[in-house]
Design an enzyme around this catalytic site. Structure first.
Site, PDB file in Angstrom:
ATOM      1  N   HIS A   1      -2.230  54.305  62.208  1.00 17.62           N
ATOM      2  CA  HIS A   1      -1.418  55.159  61.543  1.00 17.62           C
ATOM      3  C   HIS A   1      -0.156  55.601  62.285  1.00 17.62           C
ATOM      4  O   HIS A   1      -0.419  55.679  63.554  1.00 17.62           O
ATOM      5  CB  HIS A   1      -1.981  56.503  61.216  1.00 17.62           C
ATOM      6  CG  HIS A   1      -3.028  56.467  59.742  1.00 17.62           C
ATOM      7  ND1 HIS A   1      -3.294  57.648  59.320  1.00 17.62           N
ATOM      8  CD2 HIS A   1      -3.137  55.122  59.235  1.00 17.62           C
ATOM      9  CE1 HIS A   1      -3.922  57.234  58.127  1.00 17.62           C
ATOM     10  NE2 HIS A   1      -4.277  55.900  58.187  1.00 17.62           N
TER      11      HIS A   1
ATOM     12  N   TYR B   1      -2.152  67.669  56.908  1.00 13.23           N
ATOM     13  CA  TYR B   1      -2.486  68.926  57.254  1.00 13.23           C
ATOM     14  C   TYR B   1      -1.929  70.025  56.530  1.00 13.23           C
ATOM     15  O   TYR B   1      -0.660  70.215  56.435  1.00 13.23           O
ATOM     16  CB  TYR B   1      -2.317  69.201  58.809  1.00 13.23           C
ATOM     17  CG  TYR B   1      -3.042  68.181  59.875  1.00 13.23           C
ATOM     18  CD1 TYR B   1      -4.225  68.740  60.308  1.00 13.23           C
ATOM     19  CD2 TYR B   1      -2.530  66.869  59.880  1.00 13.23           C
ATOM     20  CE1 TYR B   1      -5.028  67.991  61.226  1.00 13.23           C
ATOM     21  CE2 TYR B   1      -3.510  65.955  60.889  1.00 13.23           C
ATOM     22  CZ  TYR B   1      -4.613  66.834  61.532  1.00 13.23           C
ATOM     23  OH  TYR B   1      -5.382  65.769  62.154  1.00 13.23           O
TER      24      TYR B   1
ATOM     25  N   PRO C   1     -11.725  70.484  65.760  1.00 15.82           N
ATOM     26  CA  PRO C   1     -11.522  69.161  65.478  1.00 15.82           C
ATOM     27  C   PRO C   1      -9.837  69.008  64.792  1.00 15.82           C
ATOM     28  O   PRO C   1      -9.521  67.998  64.476  1.00 15.82           O
ATOM     29  CB  PRO C   1     -12.533  68.679  63.992  1.00 15.82           C
ATOM     30  CG  PRO C   1     -12.798  70.243  63.568  1.00 15.82           C
ATOM     31  CD  PRO C   1     -12.770  71.040  64.951  1.00 15.82           C
TER      32      PRO C   1
ATOM     33  N   LYS D   1      -9.447  65.716  68.884  1.00 17.61           N
ATOM     34  CA  LYS D   1      -9.654  65.296  70.500  1.00 17.61           C
ATOM     35  C   LYS D   1     -10.978  64.885  70.803  1.00 17.61           C
ATOM     36  O   LYS D   1     -11.235  64.590  71.969  1.00 17.61           O
ATOM     37  CB  LYS D   1      -9.287  66.223  71.198  1.00 17.61           C
ATOM     38  CG  LYS D   1      -7.638  66.482  70.838  1.00 17.61           C
ATOM     39  CD  LYS D   1      -6.852  65.164  71.190  1.00 17.61           C
ATOM     40  CE  LYS D   1      -5.227  65.270  70.933  1.00 17.61           C
ATOM     41  NZ  LYS D   1      -4.750  63.925  70.755  1.00 17.61           N
TER      42      LYS D   1
ATOM     43  N   TYR E   1      -0.762  64.392  69.892  1.00 17.73           N
ATOM     44  CA  TYR E   1      -1.560  63.938  68.961  1.00 17.73           C
ATOM     45  C   TYR E   1      -2.104  62.687  69.261  1.00 17.73           C
ATOM     46  O   TYR E   1      -3.265  62.293  68.993  1.00 17.73           O
ATOM     47  CB  TYR E   1      -1.128  64.041  67.427  1.00 17.73           C
ATOM     48  CG  TYR E   1      -1.963  63.901  66.152  1.00 17.73           C
ATOM     49  CD1 TYR E   1      -2.602  65.032  65.776  1.00 17.73           C
ATOM     50  CD2 TYR E   1      -2.151  62.602  65.868  1.00 17.73           C
ATOM     51  CE1 TYR E   1      -3.324  64.681  64.737  1.00 17.73           C
ATOM     52  CE2 TYR E   1      -2.856  62.425  64.728  1.00 17.73           C
ATOM     53  CZ  TYR E   1      -3.414  63.465  64.203  1.00 17.73           C
ATOM     54  OH  TYR E   1      -4.402  63.309  63.057  1.00 17.73           O
TER      55      TYR E   1
END
Length: 395
Positions: free
Chosen positions: A72, A202, A294, A298, A385
């Site tokens: 991704h 998200y 979550p 990580k 990220y």
């Protein structure tokens, strides 16, 4: 029974550590409380940072991951009826993340570990108790096949999670614990349905946070923020899909493919760190020493950096008699851990509903709008990220 490294916990971090050490001829015994089938069936993380990807390849188990994993290059943030994409690759110098379920990764690791002559895995090891690690005489007592056993070793790696025996064996006055418990959980659902989008989504919504993820092109993983008082039995599949649609924007809500779930659970959210991570001959790795919400994906990736640092340090000790990296393990690992704790806390705080106070979401939206107008802001999100680099001076 005697070995060089005793590893408590045969999850991904313990197995990967054993493989990396074995490449240098270092022998280990891995103690696991559950059966192999139980460990492989646990539904866990699915987003791998570049550092984790490289570590798995280095351990020699990246073949299926590279073939079946989904790379991704970005993800979407949804807030205030807006959809904004974070260009991970473009903002982080080409770095990406990979979607590859922890269950599949664990199977790959077991397939290799159980064929390795330098590694012995003992399943269903009960009443595990590490002792002597402050006196340079590390020993682990346990019960296997109904018989008491004693394992002598040079070092102990505690890879046995938050509720494991490793951290519990350390006297409370020898460590310091930092913890924040969040007032909500994630209701997660797995279904054999195509994902609603090719990248993760998200969602910040007045009804609560939502996340659209996946494990493959045909298997979806979705999450809803729910109160900690909710019971998973109270959520039917229909109720879950209905609530998810309410939190998703068009066109995602109208194109969402639903179906029966084959796994559903509620996970609480917390931030937790213990300092230090070394106690004499005992080293804490992964969830045994730290937990993150979550939201930032990580957890498993932080365990990977711990494994990188500890395997590097142990190899330097056995090959060159170097003590310095073992001495620096805790402080080096903790720098990266606290950076990830900060990002996970921030991402959680800006995406979730904490109260019914309307000013809260207005402030969240204002912060997200500012970040989306700022290349520096988006770069900060992207760099965190995809995962911060491992310490370059830890060699």
């Amino acid at each position: 029974m005697k070995t060089q490294i005793a590893i408590i916990g045969a999850g991904p971090s313990g197995l990967c550590l054993a493989l990396l050490l074995s490449q240098k001829g270092i022998k280990s015994v891995v103690l696991e409380r559950q059966t192999r089938d139980y460990v492989e069936a646990r539904v866990r993380a699915g987003i791998l940072e570049q550092g984790m990807i490289d570590l798995i390849r280095h351990a020699g188990v990246g073949g299926r991951m590279d073939k079946e994993g989904l790379l991704h290059e970005g993800f979407s943030l949804v807030f205030d009826h807006q959809i904004k994409r974070i260009d991970l690759a473009g903002l982080s110098g080409g770095k990406k993340v990979m979607v590859y379920g922890q269950t599949e990764l664990t199977k790959d690791l077991y397939d290799k570990v159980l064929q390795d002559d330098n590694i012995q895995v003992i399943f269903e090891a009960r009443d595990v108790l590490p002792t002597g690690f402050f006196d340079n005489k590390p020993t682990i007592s346990f019960i296997a096949n109904g018989e008491p056993q004693v394992l002598h070793c040079d070092y102990i790696a505690g890879c046995d999670g938050y509720h494991g025996a490793s951290r519990a064996a350390v006297p409370k006055d020898r460590l310091r614990e930092y913890e924040r418990v969040y007032p909500f959980g994630w209701l997660g659902l797995l279904a054999e349905t195509p994902p609603v989008h090719e990248e993760l989504i998200y969602v910040n919504h007045p009804r609560g946070f939502a996340l659209c993820s996946m494990r493959s092109h045909t298997r979806s993983r979705y999450y809803l923020q729910v109160p900690l008082t909710d019971q998973v039995e109270a959520w039917s599949d229909d109720a879950f899909w209905h609530e998810l649609r309410l939190r998703l924007p068009e066109p995602y809500a109208s194109t969402l493919v639903t179906g029966p779930s084959f796994e559903k659970s509620i996970a609480p959210l917390r931030s937790f760190v213990v300092e230090p991570l070394r106690f004499g001959s005992l080293f804490l790795v992964g969830d045994a020493g730290h937990i993150v919400p979550p939201t930032g994906a990580k957890g498993l990736n932080l365990a990977a950096s711990d494994v990188h640092y500890l395997s590097t340090a142990l190899i330097a000790w056995y090959e060159a008699g170097r003590q310095d990296l073992l001495d620096r393990y805790s402080e080096t690992a903790l720098r990266r851990i606290w950076a990830a704790v900060r990002f996970s806390w921030w991402f959680t705080s800006v995406m979730h509903k904490f109260s019914d106070d309307p000013i809260e979401q207005k402030i969240q939206v204002a912060e997200l709008e500012y970040l989306m107008r700022s290349q520096a802001g988006q770069t900060t999100i992207a760099e965190n990220y995809v995962g911060l680099d491992f310490a370059a001076d830890f060699v």
